[in-house]
Structure formats: structure tokens, C-alpha cells
Scaffold this active site. Structure first.
Site, PDB file in Angstrom:
ATOM      1  N   ASP A  35       0.716  -1.153   0.161  1.00  0.00           N
ATOM      2  CA  ASP A  35      -0.246  -0.122   0.009  1.00  0.00           C
ATOM      3  C   ASP A  35       0.813   1.242   0.008  1.00  0.00           C
ATOM      4  O   ASP A  35       1.873   1.377   0.655  1.00  0.00           O
ATOM      5  CB  ASP A  35      -1.073   0.055   1.316  1.00  0.00           C
ATOM      6  CG  ASP A  35      -2.084   0.951   0.990  1.00  0.00           C
ATOM      7  OD1 ASP A  35      -3.376   0.539   0.906  1.00  0.00           O
ATOM      8  OD2 ASP A  35      -1.793   2.298   1.182  1.00  0.00           O
ATOM      9  N   HIS A  92     -10.193  -5.276  -3.210  1.00  0.00           N
ATOM     10  CA  HIS A  92      -8.883  -5.529  -2.809  1.00  0.00           C
ATOM     11  C   HIS A  92      -9.021  -6.096  -1.125  1.00  0.00           C
ATOM     12  O   HIS A  92      -9.973  -5.714  -0.659  1.00  0.00           O
ATOM     13  CB  HIS A  92      -8.039  -4.271  -2.857  1.00  0.00           C
ATOM     14  CG  HIS A  92      -8.512  -3.067  -2.434  1.00  0.00           C
ATOM     15  ND1 HIS A  92      -9.401  -2.282  -3.057  1.00  0.00           N
ATOM     16  CD2 HIS A  92      -8.545  -2.257  -1.345  1.00  0.00           C
ATOM     17  CE1 HIS A  92      -9.989  -1.123  -2.569  1.00  0.00           C
ATOM     18  NE2 HIS A  92      -9.415  -1.051  -1.401  1.00  0.00           N
TER      19      HIS A  92
END
Ligand code: 5GP
Length: 111
Positions: free
Chosen positions: A28, A97
Site C-alpha cells: 500500500d 482488494h
């Protein structure tokens, strides 16, 4: 198309930690813990809530197996897998996700 399609297509860079035929996992860009990896299906599904049918269910299962693989690669025994489904739940990218988060003590419940 979302930014995650561009990541899958290598149109924008990402730090990839796991990949197979169906799934991509990358760090991320704004991590909330020492390990914060996003696991996504290469075939776009909008969200868990939008998933429909056995093909989507199978793909979500592959994503979950990939989450486990990512945790092992990252050396995590304790970790969290979370998927925000819908804007009201905090979803900001509308390509399914799963966040794999770990490496620190995690509080519960989330906000
Ligand atoms: P959501 O808010 O939809 O549950 O999670 C989306 C996540 O995608 C966020 O944690 C955000 O930091 C991450 N993200 C958004 N854009 C990018 C990007 O371009 N690259 C990477 N690696 N992560 C991104």
C-alpha cells in the site's frame, strides 16, 4: 478502470510482493502498519458486495489464499485481512482488494 488496473498493467509502478495468474499483491502506498499489502484479483470485481456467482467466489478464494501467502512471505503469524466494501465502509478504490495488515499490535474494533 481504476488505478489498480494501471498497476496490474505496469503503467504505474508498485512494490509487488506476490503474483500468480489470477492475483497481484503489492505494498500500500500509504501503509498503516509495518506490513500493509493489497491483494487484488487481476480480473476486476468492484467489491465483495458486488461479487456475483461462482467465478467471482472462486476468485475471492484465490485472493484469500494469496493473503495467506503474503503473510507467510512477510513472516507474520498474527495479521488482519480486511476488505472495505462500499464508500460508506471506507472503500476508495473500486477494484476489489484485501488489505493484509500486520507487524504491530492491532486494535479492535476498527473505526
Ligand atoms: P480502500 O480505501 O479502498 O479500502 O483502500 C485503497 C487503498 O489503496 C488505500 O489504502 C490507499 O493507500 C491505496 N492506494 C491508492 N492508490 C494507490 C496507488 O497508486 N498505489 C498503491 N500502492 N496503493 C494505492
Amino acid at each position: 478502470m481504476t488505478i489498480f488496473t494501471k498497476i496490474i498493467n505496469r503503467e504505474i509502478p508498485s512494490d509487488i510482493v506476490y503474483e500468480d495468474d489470477d492475483v497481484l499483491a503489492f505494498r500500500d502506498i500509504n501503509p498503516v502498519a509495518p506490513t500493509h499489502v493489497l491483494v487484488i484479483p487481476k480480473r476486476p470485481i468492484v467489491s465483495v458486495g458486488a461479487a456475483d456467482g461462482t467465478d467471482d467466489a472462486a476468485l475471492m478464494g484465490k485472493c484469500m489464499a494469496a493473503c495467506r501467502a503474503v503473510a507467510e512471505l512477510e513472516g507474520l503469524t498474527d495479521f488482519r485481512v480486511v476488505s472495505n466494501s462500499g464508500a460508506g465502509a471506507g472503500q476508495s478504490v473500486f477494484h476489489l482488494h484485501f488489505h493484509v495488515i500486520g507487524g504491530r499490535k492491532l486494535g479492535w474494533p476498527p473505526g
